[in-house]
Design an enzyme around this catalytic site. Structure first.
Site, PDB file in Angstrom:
ATOM      1  N   GLY A  22       0.828  -1.217   0.000  1.00 27.22           N
ATOM      2  CA  GLY A  22       0.000   0.000   0.000  1.00 27.22           C
ATOM      3  C   GLY A  22       0.855   1.256   0.000  1.00 27.22           C
ATOM      4  O   GLY A  22       0.557   2.232   0.683  1.00 27.22           O
ATOM      5  N   ILE A  27      -0.347   6.434   4.519  1.00 25.46           N
ATOM      6  CA  ILE A  27       0.653   5.961   5.480  1.00 25.46           C
ATOM      7  C   ILE A  27       1.767   5.184   4.773  1.00 25.46           C
ATOM      8  O   ILE A  27       2.957   5.373   5.069  1.00 25.46           O
ATOM      9  CB  ILE A  27      -0.041   5.077   6.553  1.00 25.46           C
ATOM     10  CG1 ILE A  27      -1.018   5.925   7.380  1.00 25.46           C
ATOM     11  CG2 ILE A  27       0.992   4.403   7.447  1.00 25.46           C
ATOM     12  CD1 ILE A  27      -1.952   5.111   8.281  1.00 25.46           C
ATOM     13  N   ARG A  47      -1.529  -1.563  -6.175  1.00 25.87           N
ATOM     14  CA  ARG A  47      -2.078  -1.778  -7.517  1.00 25.87           C
ATOM     15  C   ARG A  47      -1.676  -0.634  -8.445  1.00 25.87           C
ATOM     16  O   ARG A  47      -1.399  -0.841  -9.601  1.00 25.87           O
ATOM     17  CB  ARG A  47      -3.609  -1.890  -7.430  1.00 25.87           C
ATOM     18  CG  ARG A  47      -4.060  -3.164  -6.745  1.00 25.87           C
ATOM     19  CD  ARG A  47      -5.508  -3.105  -6.380  1.00 25.87           C
ATOM     20  NE  ARG A  47      -5.777  -1.967  -5.512  1.00 25.87           N
ATOM     21  CZ  ARG A  47      -6.979  -1.619  -5.075  1.00 25.87           C
ATOM     22  NH1 ARG A  47      -8.037  -2.310  -5.443  1.00 25.87           N
ATOM     23  NH2 ARG A  47      -7.131  -0.580  -4.269  1.00 25.87           N
ATOM     24  N   SER A 152      -5.216  -0.787  13.735  1.00 26.01           N
ATOM     25  CA  SER A 152      -6.072   0.401  13.871  1.00 26.01           C
ATOM     26  C   SER A 152      -6.592   0.460  15.305  1.00 26.01           C
ATOM     27  O   SER A 152      -6.726  -0.588  15.963  1.00 26.01           O
ATOM     28  CB  SER A 152      -7.262   0.301  12.911  1.00 26.01           C
ATOM     29  OG  SER A 152      -8.206   1.318  13.185  1.00 26.01           O
ATOM     30  N   TYR A 165     -15.230  -3.696   9.325  1.00 18.32           N
ATOM     31  CA  TYR A 165     -13.876  -3.117   9.345  1.00 18.32           C
ATOM     32  C   TYR A 165     -13.243  -3.358  10.717  1.00 18.32           C
ATOM     33  O   TYR A 165     -12.089  -3.788  10.811  1.00 18.32           O
ATOM     34  CB  TYR A 165     -13.916  -1.618   9.016  1.00 18.32           C
ATOM     35  CG  TYR A 165     -12.547  -0.975   9.133  1.00 18.32           C
ATOM     36  CD1 TYR A 165     -11.542  -1.279   8.210  1.00 18.32           C
ATOM     37  CD2 TYR A 165     -12.235  -0.096  10.171  1.00 18.32           C
ATOM     38  CE1 TYR A 165     -10.270  -0.716   8.321  1.00 18.32           C
ATOM     39  CE2 TYR A 165     -10.973   0.470  10.289  1.00 18.32           C
ATOM     40  CZ  TYR A 165      -9.997   0.151   9.355  1.00 18.32           C
ATOM     41  OH  TYR A 165      -8.736   0.706   9.476  1.00 18.32           O
TER      42      TYR A 165
HETATM   43  N1  LIG Z   1      -6.255   6.771   7.837  1.00 18.02           N
HETATM   44  C1  LIG Z   1      -6.709   6.363   9.017  1.00 18.02           C
HETATM   45  O1  LIG Z   1      -7.421   7.085   9.737  1.00 18.02           O
HETATM   46  C2  LIG Z   1      -6.316   4.988   9.512  1.00 18.02           C
HETATM   47  C3  LIG Z   1      -6.525   4.704  10.866  1.00 18.02           C
HETATM   48  C4  LIG Z   1      -6.172   3.463  11.351  1.00 18.02           C
HETATM   49  C5  LIG Z   1      -5.619   2.520  10.509  1.00 18.02           C
HETATM   50  N2  LIG Z   1      -5.442   2.814   9.186  1.00 18.02           N
HETATM   51  C6  LIG Z   1      -4.851   1.768   8.341  1.00 18.02           C
HETATM   52  O2  LIG Z   1      -3.719   2.283   7.671  1.00 18.02           O
HETATM   53  C7  LIG Z   1      -3.475   1.518   6.500  1.00 18.02           C
HETATM   54  C8  LIG Z   1      -3.156   2.453   5.337  1.00 18.02           C
HETATM   55  O3  LIG Z   1      -4.300   3.217   5.031  1.00 18.02           O
HETATM   56  P1  LIG Z   1      -4.239   4.782   4.680  1.00 18.02           P
HETATM   57  O4  LIG Z   1      -4.889   5.507   5.789  1.00 18.02           O
HETATM   58  O5  LIG Z   1      -2.877   5.186   4.269  1.00 18.02           O
HETATM   59  O6  LIG Z   1      -5.277   4.804   3.455  1.00 18.02           O
HETATM   60  P2  LIG Z   1      -5.101   5.187   1.905  1.00 18.02           P
HETATM   61  O7  LIG Z   1      -4.504   6.530   1.772  1.00 18.02           O
HETATM   62  O8  LIG Z   1      -6.441   4.942   1.311  1.00 18.02           O
HETATM   63  O9  LIG Z   1      -4.059   4.094   1.354  1.00 18.02           O
HETATM   64  C9  LIG Z   1      -4.425   2.745   1.265  1.00 18.02           C
HETATM   65  C10 LIG Z   1      -3.324   1.989   0.544  1.00 18.02           C
HETATM   66  O10 LIG Z   1      -3.695   0.599   0.500  1.00 18.02           O
HETATM   67  C11 LIG Z   1      -3.491   0.142  -0.826  1.00 18.02           C
HETATM   68  N3  LIG Z   1      -4.378  -0.964  -1.176  1.00 18.02           N
HETATM   69  C12 LIG Z   1      -5.739  -1.026  -1.080  1.00 18.02           C
HETATM   70  N4  LIG Z   1      -6.183  -2.178  -1.592  1.00 18.02           N
HETATM   71  C13 LIG Z   1      -5.076  -2.869  -2.008  1.00 18.02           C
HETATM   72  C14 LIG Z   1      -4.889  -4.128  -2.642  1.00 18.02           C
HETATM   73  N5  LIG Z   1      -5.917  -4.922  -2.968  1.00 18.02           N
HETATM   74  N6  LIG Z   1      -3.615  -4.525  -2.936  1.00 18.02           N
HETATM   75  C15 LIG Z   1      -2.567  -3.718  -2.633  1.00 18.02           C
HETATM   76  N7  LIG Z   1      -2.688  -2.523  -2.051  1.00 18.02           N
HETATM   77  C16 LIG Z   1      -3.943  -2.103  -1.756  1.00 18.02           C
HETATM   78  C17 LIG Z   1      -3.746   1.353  -1.706  1.00 18.02           C
HETATM   79  O11 LIG Z   1      -3.035   1.210  -2.949  1.00 18.02           O
HETATM   80  P3  LIG Z   1      -3.713   0.937  -4.394  1.00 18.02           P
HETATM   81  O12 LIG Z   1      -5.118   1.503  -4.345  1.00 18.02           O
HETATM   82  O13 LIG Z   1      -2.801   1.668  -5.345  1.00 18.02           O
HETATM   83  O14 LIG Z   1      -3.661  -0.535  -4.561  1.00 18.02           O
HETATM   84  C18 LIG Z   1      -3.122   2.473  -0.869  1.00 18.02           C
HETATM   85  O15 LIG Z   1      -1.744   2.570  -1.149  1.00 18.02           O
HETATM   86  C19 LIG Z   1      -4.702   0.633   6.309  1.00 18.02           C
HETATM   87  O16 LIG Z   1      -4.403  -0.674   6.741  1.00 18.02           O
HETATM   88  C20 LIG Z   1      -5.745   1.261   7.219  1.00 18.02           C
HETATM   89  O17 LIG Z   1      -6.698   0.332   7.668  1.00 18.02           O
HETATM   90  C21 LIG Z   1      -5.765   4.013   8.682  1.00 18.02           C
END
Ligand SMILES: NC(=O)c1ccc[n+]([C@@H]2O[C@H](COP(=O)([O-])OP(=O)(O)OC[C@H]3O[C@@H](n4cnc5c(N)ncnc54)[C@H](OP(=O)(O)O)[C@@H]3O)[C@@H](O)[C@H]2O)c1
Length: 258
Positions: A22, A27, A47, A152, A165
């Protein structure tokens, strides 16, 4: 940061390889850049490979220390290809950051199965596939290693409306402890840890609520975390000496009430 006499510091990972899932946004993108700046080789997977390449190039202008790989963590073969690419380019993976993940605000009473399946496939099964393949790689090289799951706060308690989730992030918490136990039973010099962030300003909320406007409203209620704050937590975990295993970090914005 140099490694100090008591073993603390990122110098212990100098020239070693981290695979970050990701890495195209949020993050994962912050982490990929930070680990490159800390002197690691980084294999960024997502992706959207073009976006991963942009992220990596910003921190690695020579392109010598990084590799952008197209990978869908729901697809076992796609993950195997990513690890094969990492082995070919850098000899293998020393650190795995299981960051790829997503949420859908999808009530249990009327949820869409496709959305449930996607959360389970990415947040839980994708994480397990990457973990398994990273362990095989680390063990084959006889080396130490570190696996860090991005969990999370939704895996520590259940926020209203979080539905499946929250269940996937509780699973990540259980998988962290399950892996720790397996590694100990096997006397592996590989460490595992999890970071559980509260609100972080990324693409997550827009996707979760299917509305950029609602996401902006959530992120404007108080000062939320930045992706770099989570990267700092990962660097702290990695910086600990071999005998110290940080199992979990709960990282809330100071003003987050729940
Ligand atoms: N933001 C928050 O408030 C928060 C809080 C707690 C935990 N988290 C966790 O932090 C992590 C990162 O999320 P983020 O907040 O940085 O969100 P984000 O900006 O939406 O990024 C999500 C990332 O996951 C990748 N991803 C999604 N589906 C995928 C797949 N099938 N194969 C490979 N990569 C995939 C996306 O890349 P592509 O779309 O290019 O594949 C993107 O790089 C997640 O596990 C999320 O649950 C986030």
């Amino acid at each position: 940061m140099a490694t100090t006499a008591d073993g603390y510091g990122m110098a212990q990972w100098q020239g070693k390889t981290a695979l970050v899932t990701g890495a195209s946004n949020g993050i994962g993108a912050a982490l990929a850049g930070r680990l490159l700046r800390e002197g690691m080789h980084v294999v960024g997977c997502a992706r959207r490979q073009d976006r991963v390449a942009e992220v990596l190039t910003a921190a690695d202008t020579s392109g010598q220390n990084s590799l952008a790989v197209e990978c869908d963590v729901r697809d076992e073969k796609s993950v195997q290809k990513a690890f094969a690419a990492a082995r070919k380019r850098f000899g293998g993976v020393d650190v795995l950051i299981n960051n790829a993940g997503l949420g859908h605000a999808n009530p249990l009473a009327e949820g869409k199965v496709d959305e449930w399946r996607e959360m389970l496939d990415v947040n839980v099964l994708g994480l397990c596939i990457c973990t398994r393949d990273a362990l095989a790689d680390m063990r084959a090289r006889g080396g130490r290693g570190h696996i860090i799951h991005i969990g999370s706060m939704a895996g520590q308690r259940v926020p209203a409306g979080a539905g499946l989730y929250a269940a996937t992030k509780h699973a990540v918490r259980a998988l962290t402890e399950a892996l720790r136990i397996e590694l100990r039973e096997n006397n592996d010099p590989i460490r595992v840890g999890e970071i559980c962030p509260g609100f972080v300003e990324t693409g997550f909320a827009g996707h979760y609520m299917k509305s950029e406007e609602k996401a902006r409203e959530v992120y404007s209620r108080f000062k939320v975390l930045e992706a770099d704050d989570v990267a700092e937590g990962v660097v702290y975990m990695l910086s600990c000496p071999e005998h110290v295993q940080v199992h979990d970090i709960l990282l809330r914005p100071t003003e987050q009430p729940t």
